[in-house]
Write a protein that holds these residues in place. Structure first.
Motif, PDB file in Angstrom:
ATOM      1  N   UNK A 239       0.829  -1.207   0.000  1.00 46.27           N
ATOM      2  CA  UNK A 239       0.000   0.000   0.000  1.00 46.27           C
ATOM      3  C   UNK A 239       0.865   1.260   0.000  1.00 46.27           C
ATOM      4  N   UNK A 240       1.921   1.256   0.794  1.00 46.57           N
ATOM      5  CA  UNK A 240       2.848   2.399   0.814  1.00 46.57           C
ATOM      6  C   UNK A 240       3.528   2.548  -0.544  1.00 46.57           C
ATOM      7  N   UNK A 241       3.953   1.425  -1.125  1.00 46.75           N
ATOM      8  CA  UNK A 241       4.628   1.471  -2.418  1.00 46.75           C
ATOM      9  C   UNK A 241       3.743   2.038  -3.513  1.00 46.75           C
ATOM     10  N   UNK A 242       2.493   1.586  -3.561  1.00 46.52           N
ATOM     11  CA  UNK A 242       1.564   2.081  -4.573  1.00 46.52           C
ATOM     12  C   UNK A 242       1.278   3.565  -4.347  1.00 46.52           C
ATOM     13  N   UNK A 243       1.031   3.942  -3.094  1.00 47.90           N
ATOM     14  CA  UNK A 243       0.750   5.355  -2.791  1.00 47.90           C
ATOM     15  C   UNK A 243       1.909   6.262  -3.153  1.00 47.90           C
ATOM     16  N   UNK A 244       3.135   5.829  -2.801  1.00 49.38           N
ATOM     17  CA  UNK A 244       4.319   6.635  -3.105  1.00 49.38           C
ATOM     18  C   UNK A 244       4.562   6.729  -4.610  1.00 49.38           C
ATOM     19  N   UNK A 245       4.336   5.618  -5.314  1.00 48.70           N
ATOM     20  CA  UNK A 245       4.552   5.617  -6.767  1.00 48.70           C
ATOM     21  C   UNK A 245       3.573   6.545  -7.476  1.00 48.70           C
ATOM     22  N   UNK A 246       2.294   6.451  -7.122  1.00 54.82           N
ATOM     23  CA  UNK A 246       1.274   7.310  -7.749  1.00 54.82           C
ATOM     24  C   UNK A 246       1.508   8.772  -7.372  1.00 54.82           C
ATOM     25  N   UNK A 247       1.809   9.029  -6.093  1.00 53.49           N
ATOM     26  CA  UNK A 247       2.088  10.399  -5.659  1.00 53.49           C
ATOM     27  C   UNK A 247       3.324  10.977  -6.325  1.00 53.49           C
ATOM     28  N   UNK A 248       4.368  10.152  -6.464  1.00 51.62           N
ATOM     29  CA  UNK A 248       5.600  10.616  -7.095  1.00 51.62           C
ATOM     30  C   UNK A 248       5.413  10.956  -8.562  1.00 51.62           C
ATOM     31  N   UNK A 249       4.656  10.113  -9.290  1.00 55.90           N
ATOM     32  CA  UNK A 249       4.382  10.389 -10.702  1.00 55.90           C
ATOM     33  C   UNK A 249       3.589  11.690 -10.842  1.00 55.90           C
ATOM     34  N   UNK A 250       2.634  11.909  -9.948  1.00 58.48           N
ATOM     35  CA  UNK A 250       1.833  13.136  -9.986  1.00 58.48           C
ATOM     36  C   UNK A 250       2.707  14.363  -9.747  1.00 58.48           C
ATOM     37  N   UNK A 251       3.584  14.289  -8.756  1.00 61.06           N
ATOM     38  CA  UNK A 251       4.498  15.401  -8.470  1.00 61.06           C
ATOM     39  C   UNK A 251       5.450  15.641  -9.640  1.00 61.06           C
ATOM     40  N   UNK A 252       5.910  14.548 -10.233  1.00 61.75           N
ATOM     41  CA  UNK A 252       6.841  14.647 -11.358  1.00 61.75           C
ATOM     42  C   UNK A 252       6.215  15.419 -12.518  1.00 61.75           C
ATOM     43  N   UNK A 253       4.963  15.092 -12.831  1.00 63.32           N
ATOM     44  CA  UNK A 253       4.275  15.772 -13.936  1.00 63.32           C
ATOM     45  C   UNK A 253       3.944  17.222 -13.575  1.00 63.32           C
ATOM     46  N   UNK A 254       3.428  17.421 -12.373  1.00 61.29           N
ATOM     47  CA  UNK A 254       2.949  18.750 -11.983  1.00 61.29           C
ATOM     48  C   UNK A 254       4.075  19.776 -11.893  1.00 61.29           C
ATOM     49  N   UNK A 255       5.247  19.348 -11.445  1.00 67.39           N
ATOM     50  CA  UNK A 255       6.335  20.302 -11.206  1.00 67.39           C
ATOM     51  C   UNK A 255       7.563  20.065 -12.082  1.00 67.39           C
ATOM     52  N   UNK A 256       7.464  19.161 -13.047  1.00 67.12           N
ATOM     53  CA  UNK A 256       8.579  18.914 -13.961  1.00 67.12           C
ATOM     54  C   UNK A 256       9.787  18.312 -13.279  1.00 67.12           C
ATOM     55  N   UNK A 257       9.560  17.428 -12.299  1.00 68.68           N
ATOM     56  CA  UNK A 257      10.637  16.833 -11.524  1.00 68.68           C
ATOM     57  C   UNK A 257      11.000  15.453 -12.061  1.00 68.68           C
ATOM     58  N   UNK A 258      12.162  14.954 -11.637  1.00 69.21           N
ATOM     59  CA  UNK A 258      12.576  13.603 -12.026  1.00 69.21           C
ATOM     60  C   UNK A 258      11.610  12.584 -11.430  1.00 69.21           C
ATOM     61  N   UNK A 259      11.172  11.641 -12.248  1.00 71.44           N
ATOM     62  CA  UNK A 259      10.155  10.688 -11.807  1.00 71.44           C
ATOM     63  C   UNK A 259      10.644   9.800 -10.666  1.00 71.44           C
ATOM     64  N   UNK A 260      11.800   9.162 -10.867  1.00 67.90           N
ATOM     65  CA  UNK A 260      12.318   8.271  -9.839  1.00 67.90           C
ATOM     66  C   UNK A 260      12.556   8.982  -8.528  1.00 67.90           C
ATOM     67  N   UNK A 261      13.158  10.155  -8.603  1.00 75.13           N
ATOM     68  CA  UNK A 261      13.427  10.931  -7.394  1.00 75.13           C
ATOM     69  C   UNK A 261      12.155  11.318  -6.669  1.00 75.13           C
ATOM     70  N   UNK A 262      11.135  11.701  -7.412  1.00 74.11           N
ATOM     71  CA  UNK A 262       9.857  12.093  -6.805  1.00 74.11           C
ATOM     72  C   UNK A 262       9.207  10.917  -6.084  1.00 74.11           C
ATOM     73  N   UNK A 263       9.267   9.744  -6.700  1.00 71.19           N
ATOM     74  CA  UNK A 263       8.677   8.551  -6.072  1.00 71.19           C
ATOM     75  C   UNK A 263       9.422   8.199  -4.791  1.00 71.19           C
ATOM     76  N   UNK A 264      10.740   8.256  -4.839  1.00 75.05           N
ATOM     77  CA  UNK A 264      11.540   7.912  -3.656  1.00 75.05           C
ATOM     78  C   UNK A 264      11.303   8.912  -2.526  1.00 75.05           C
TER      79      UNK A 264
END
Length: 284
Positions: A239-264
């Protein structure tokens, strides 16, 4: 997801490349902790990082062969082959090295990265551009075929873990008793490291080699302070992994950030909250 985009008024959910990215992220969020839970409880958390760096060498091999010999080899296929071989090698070295298992992991990790760097330099940096996407990960390279492979990988890993769950738990916590019960301990240990190699290669294109191991470890670490059993820890970690992955992808798109870094970073934020809550619950 187009209907969900219209319902919520979230434009990015309507883009096909974001739909692929979210689906890939969910797959990574599931399989990373699913396999990583067994690694963390075996105190082999660093094996993910080791296999990620050897997978990097596998990508370099594929790109090198295509560049020099003009033979088309999918880099993900060569990465998987090299990572699986490295996984089995690591298991043998750890079994033989005993207390020096961390040394074995360090040797394979640095050796894999060294081979990759040699192949890059052998082409005068000609394959460096192609390999950057695997080093750092990106949303733009997540193709429909890649998502299909990730979904198939997720189903296969989940089925294997479900079928071998009881022996894997037994081997993870008490390998001596498992041997006494006539379980093939080496078979199950090798199954875990091979599954780790598969997960690492599957997640590499969106997470990047440098950060892919984080999804094997951080969600599990976040779940442990809250869980009261191994099964509960496994479920919470997913559950944490899925939440972090979805949240990280959203942050990556919204703010132009690195995808992997945002997920981590999202996973680490959950880990920090978990540690704080776990400490508060114990003190209460």
């Amino acid at each position: 997801m187009e209907g969900l985009s219209e319902l919520l008024g979230v434009e990015m959910l309507g883009y096909p490349f974001m739909q692929r990215a979210y689906l890939a992220a969910v797959c990574i969020g599931i399989v990373g902790p699913l396999v990583g839970t067994f690694l963390v409880h075996r105190e082999m958390a660093m094996i993910g990082d080791t296999l990620a760096h050897t997978a990097f060498a596998g990508v370099a091999v594929g790109l090198f062969v295509e560049s020099v010999l003009s033979i088309s080899l999918p880099p993900m296929l060569t990465a998987l082959a090299v990572a699986v071989v490295a996984a089995l090698l690591v298991e043998v070295l750890v079994d033989r090295a005993g207390e020096y298992s961390d040394t074995s992991l360090a040797i394979v990790l640095t050796g894999g990265f060294a081979v990759g760097s040699i192949l890059i330099s052998a082409t005068d940096g000609g394959i460096a551009v192609g390999i950057d996407a695997y080093l750092f990960g990106t949303l733009a390279t997540v193709s429909r075929d890649h998502v299909g492979v990730l979904v198939a990988m997720t189903v296969a890993v989940a089925v294997l873990v479900a079928l071998a769950y009881r022996p894997l738990v037994y081997v993870t916590f008490d390998p001596r008793a498992a041997r006494a019960a006539r379980l093939d301990v080496r078979l199950y240990e090798r199954l875990v490291v091979v599954l780790t190699a598969i997960v690492v290669v599957g997640a590499m294109q969106i997470m990047g080699v440098i950060l892919v191991a984080a999804m094997l470890v951080i969600p599990v670490a976040a779940a442990n302070p809250l869980a009261r059993s191994f099964g509960e820890s496994l479920l919470l970690a997913v559950l944490v992994g899925v939440g972090a992955a979805v949240g990280g992808v959203s942050l990556s798109y919204a703010y132009g950030l690195a995808t992997g870094g945002s997920i981590v970073v999202a996973a680490i934020a959950v880990y920090a909250v978990s540690i704080g809550f776990g400490g508060w619950r114990r003190s209460g």
